[in-house]
Write a protein that holds these residues in place. Structure first.
Motif, PDB file in Angstrom:
ATOM      1  N   ILE A   1       0.826  -1.209   0.000  1.00  0.00           N
ATOM      2  CA  ILE A   1       0.000   0.000   0.000  1.00  0.00           C
ATOM      3  C   ILE A   1       0.861   1.260   0.000  1.00  0.00           C
ATOM      4  N   PRO A   2       1.745   1.475   0.994  1.00  0.00           N
ATOM      5  CA  PRO A   2       2.558   2.704   0.944  1.00  0.00           C
ATOM      6  C   PRO A   2       3.522   2.725  -0.229  1.00  0.00           C
ATOM      7  N   LEU A   3       4.023   1.550  -0.625  1.00  0.00           N
ATOM      8  CA  LEU A   3       4.923   1.496  -1.785  1.00  0.00           C
ATOM      9  C   LEU A   3       4.213   1.991  -3.034  1.00  0.00           C
ATOM     10  N   ALA A   4       3.016   1.476  -3.280  1.00  0.00           N
ATOM     11  CA  ALA A   4       2.255   1.881  -4.453  1.00  0.00           C
ATOM     12  C   ALA A   4       1.842   3.350  -4.366  1.00  0.00           C
ATOM     13  N   CYS A   5       1.501   3.793  -3.170  1.00  0.00           N
ATOM     14  CA  CYS A   5       1.108   5.195  -2.995  1.00  0.00           C
ATOM     15  C   CYS A   5       2.257   6.137  -3.311  1.00  0.00           C
ATOM     16  N   ARG A   6       3.460   5.804  -2.847  1.00  0.00           N
ATOM     17  CA  ARG A   6       4.618   6.658  -3.130  1.00  0.00           C
ATOM     18  C   ARG A   6       4.963   6.630  -4.615  1.00  0.00           C
ATOM     19  N   ALA A   7       4.846   5.449  -5.230  1.00  0.00           N
ATOM     20  CA  ALA A   7       5.146   5.346  -6.665  1.00  0.00           C
ATOM     21  C   ALA A   7       4.165   6.176  -7.478  1.00  0.00           C
ATOM     22  N   ARG A   8       2.881   6.086  -7.136  1.00  0.00           N
ATOM     23  CA  ARG A   8       1.876   6.854  -7.872  1.00  0.00           C
ATOM     24  C   ARG A   8       2.096   8.346  -7.685  1.00  0.00           C
ATOM     25  N   ALA A   9       2.331   8.776  -6.442  1.00  0.00           N
ATOM     26  CA  ALA A   9       2.533  10.196  -6.179  1.00  0.00           C
ATOM     27  C   ALA A   9       3.773  10.719  -6.880  1.00  0.00           C
ATOM     28  N   SER A  10       4.815   9.897  -6.910  1.00  0.00           N
ATOM     29  CA  SER A  10       6.052  10.298  -7.577  1.00  0.00           C
ATOM     30  C   SER A  10       5.849  10.405  -9.084  1.00  0.00           C
ATOM     31  N   ARG A  11       5.193   9.416  -9.645  1.00  0.00           N
ATOM     32  CA  ARG A  11       4.972   9.395 -11.091  1.00  0.00           C
ATOM     33  C   ARG A  11       4.084  10.547 -11.543  1.00  0.00           C
ATOM     34  N   GLU A  12       3.059  10.847 -10.730  1.00  0.00           N
ATOM     35  CA  GLU A  12       2.101  11.881 -11.098  1.00  0.00           C
ATOM     36  C   GLU A  12       2.476  13.265 -10.558  1.00  0.00           C
ATOM     37  N   LYS A  13       3.619  13.331  -9.844  1.00  0.00           N
ATOM     38  CA  LYS A  13       4.087  14.598  -9.265  1.00  0.00           C
ATOM     39  C   LYS A  13       2.991  15.250  -8.426  1.00  0.00           C
ATOM     40  N   ARG A  14       2.451  14.455  -7.509  1.00  0.00           N
ATOM     41  CA  ARG A  14       1.329  14.905  -6.695  1.00  0.00           C
ATOM     42  C   ARG A  14       1.738  15.848  -5.561  1.00  0.00           C
ATOM     43  N   PHE A  15       3.000  15.739  -5.104  1.00  0.00           N
ATOM     44  CA  PHE A  15       3.459  16.548  -3.983  1.00  0.00           C
ATOM     45  C   PHE A  15       4.669  17.367  -4.396  1.00  0.00           C
ATOM     46  N   LYS A  16       4.683  18.624  -3.998  1.00  0.00           N
ATOM     47  CA  LYS A  16       5.853  19.453  -4.225  1.00  0.00           C
ATOM     48  C   LYS A  16       7.001  18.910  -3.383  1.00  0.00           C
ATOM     49  N   ASN A  17       8.175  18.849  -3.958  1.00  0.00           N
ATOM     50  CA  ASN A  17       9.388  18.406  -3.269  1.00  0.00           C
ATOM     51  C   ASN A  17       9.338  16.932  -2.864  1.00  0.00           C
ATOM     52  N   PHE A  18       8.526  16.131  -3.547  1.00  0.00           N
ATOM     53  CA  PHE A  18       8.527  14.696  -3.266  1.00  0.00           C
ATOM     54  C   PHE A  18       8.696  13.910  -4.561  1.00  0.00           C
ATOM     55  N   THR A  19       9.720  13.091  -4.586  1.00  0.00           N
ATOM     56  CA  THR A  19       9.895  12.106  -5.651  1.00  0.00           C
ATOM     57  C   THR A  19      10.394  10.820  -5.019  1.00  0.00           C
ATOM     58  N   ASP A  20      10.039   9.709  -5.622  1.00  0.00           N
ATOM     59  CA  ASP A  20      10.491   8.410  -5.117  1.00  0.00           C
ATOM     60  C   ASP A  20      10.722   7.486  -6.307  1.00  0.00           C
ATOM     61  N   PRO A  21      11.796   7.740  -7.067  1.00  0.00           N
ATOM     62  CA  PRO A  21      12.052   6.911  -8.251  1.00  0.00           C
ATOM     63  C   PRO A  21      12.274   5.444  -7.923  1.00  0.00           C
ATOM     64  N   LYS A  22      12.805   5.157  -6.726  1.00  0.00           N
ATOM     65  CA  LYS A  22      13.020   3.758  -6.360  1.00  0.00           C
ATOM     66  C   LYS A  22      11.686   3.039  -6.187  1.00  0.00           C
ATOM     67  N   ALA A  23      10.701   3.697  -5.600  1.00  0.00           N
ATOM     68  CA  ALA A  23       9.375   3.095  -5.465  1.00  0.00           C
ATOM     69  C   ALA A  23       8.764   2.846  -6.835  1.00  0.00           C
ATOM     70  N   GLU A  24       8.939   3.796  -7.758  1.00  0.00           N
ATOM     71  CA  GLU A  24       8.449   3.609  -9.123  1.00  0.00           C
ATOM     72  C   GLU A  24       9.120   2.412  -9.771  1.00  0.00           C
ATOM     73  N   GLU A  25      10.425   2.298  -9.573  1.00  0.00           N
ATOM     74  CA  GLU A  25      11.189   1.192 -10.165  1.00  0.00           C
ATOM     75  C   GLU A  25      10.720  -0.167  -9.625  1.00  0.00           C
ATOM     76  N   ILE A  26      10.506  -0.252  -8.314  1.00  0.00           N
ATOM     77  CA  ILE A  26      10.083  -1.519  -7.703  1.00  0.00           C
ATOM     78  C   ILE A  26       8.700  -1.913  -8.204  1.00  0.00           C
ATOM     79  N   CYS A  27       7.794  -0.951  -8.248  1.00  0.00           N
ATOM     80  CA  CYS A  27       6.428  -1.256  -8.703  1.00  0.00           C
ATOM     81  C   CYS A  27       6.419  -1.707 -10.158  1.00  0.00           C
ATOM     82  N   ALA A  28       7.266  -1.102 -10.967  1.00  0.00           N
ATOM     83  CA  ALA A  28       7.356  -1.516 -12.368  1.00  0.00           C
ATOM     84  C   ALA A  28       7.967  -2.912 -12.476  1.00  0.00           C
ATOM     85  N   ARG A  29       8.990  -3.175 -11.689  1.00  0.00           N
ATOM     86  CA  ARG A  29       9.676  -4.470 -11.745  1.00  0.00           C
ATOM     87  C   ARG A  29       8.745  -5.617 -11.400  1.00  0.00           C
TER      88      ARG A  29
END
Length: 292
Positions: free
Chosen positions: A21-49
């Protein structure tokens, strides 16, 4: 455990599945740039993998916003602790596939610290497929129920220690949470400094947890919040050396208008209690004479 492809993630059940749940939430927020000053490329990478279904685990926008707000709060508190405590060790309990180390490393002004991620054997094995141990970071098998704090060599000295428990204690039984804080107090009070970052639910939220939109997406209907606090300072009833230094309802206030209003009304009706909160607590250590 077969760690090739998507099968290992599909096998996660019970409380272990909640790590998605938090992994997917961080990946989605990072991908969609939902929060200023927040990115989580590693979460995006794991979810894609592992082809993790973001719609399933992060489709509810208030849940997504709350999970990211919680992660950002933890990041800030960890960075502040590391800046004030050179040579510190951060011990993350029930890390799941948390990417906090990567986020903190990208922002830390100093390299003088070490980090231990921990979880039960099946999840620790999954972590090792994604994250590599090195001189600064290690993955450790650890059970929050009946913890043995001194197992890892990095914890066998008196250096400052910060324990992180993000979305972990809420799934434990009340007696196990009490034992967790008591055992950490016994172990941590011998160090130069020992703190903990944790989140908690009110009794009212525990009663409603079966209706939580994220938990309803899990395979097992038996996964619910199991422990609660009325106020963060109640951890002093577990061991009187604990002191809560700060607390917040930031998860609720940043989840959206509806959760923010509900949280505000709850605080008024209950004379200041939080529906769901996060807190920073510290031990009165022997090296400081147990002084407040």
């Amino acid at each position: 455990m077969d760690l090739d492809g998507n099968a290992n993630v599909d096998r996660l059940t019970g409380v272990s599945e909640t790590l998605l749940i938090p992994l997917a939430c961080r990946a989605r927020a990072s991908r969609e740039k939902r929060f200023k000053n927040f990115t989580d490329p590693k979460a995006e990478e794991i979810c894609a993998r592992f082809d993790i279904d973001l719609k399933r685990y992060a489709g509810n926008t208030p849940t997504m916003r709350g999970a990211v707000a919680r992660g950002m709060w933890y990041d800030r508190q960890v960075l502040r602790f590391l800046e004030k405590n050179p040579g510190a060790v951060v011990f993350s309990v029930g890390s799941g596939l948390n990417t906090m180390f990567e986020r903190v490393l990208a922002q830390a002004s100093s390299a003088d610290w070490r980090w231990i991620d921990s979880d039960l054997p099946d999840v620790a094995a999954l972590r090792r497929e994604v994250f590599s141990d090195d001189s600064r970071r290690a993955t450790h098998i650890f059970d929050a129920v009946g913890p043995n704090w001194a197992q890892h060599e990095w914890l066998q000295n008196a250096s400052p220690l910060l324990v992180i428990s993000e979305a972990v204690l809420i799934y434990l039984l009340e007696d196990d949470v009490k034992s967790f804080f008591r055992s950490l107090a016994e172990f941590g009070s011998e160090r130069s400094r020992c703190g903990i970052l944790f989140d908690w639910c009110s009794p009212e939220m525990v009663k409603r947890s079966s209706k939580h939109p994220a938990l309803k997406k899990l395979k097992s209907e038996q996964v619910v919040f199991r422990s609660s606090l009325r106020r963060a300072k109640d951890i002093r009833s577990y061991d009187d050396k604990w002191r809560v230094r700060s607390e917040t309802s930031e998860v609720m206030t940043r989840s959206g208008v509806g959760p923010a209003i509900f949280s505000f009304i709850f605080r008024i009706v209950t004379l200041g209690r939080r529906l769901y909160g996060m807190a920073e607590a510290e031990l009165l250590c022997k090296s400081k004479g147990y002084s407040a």
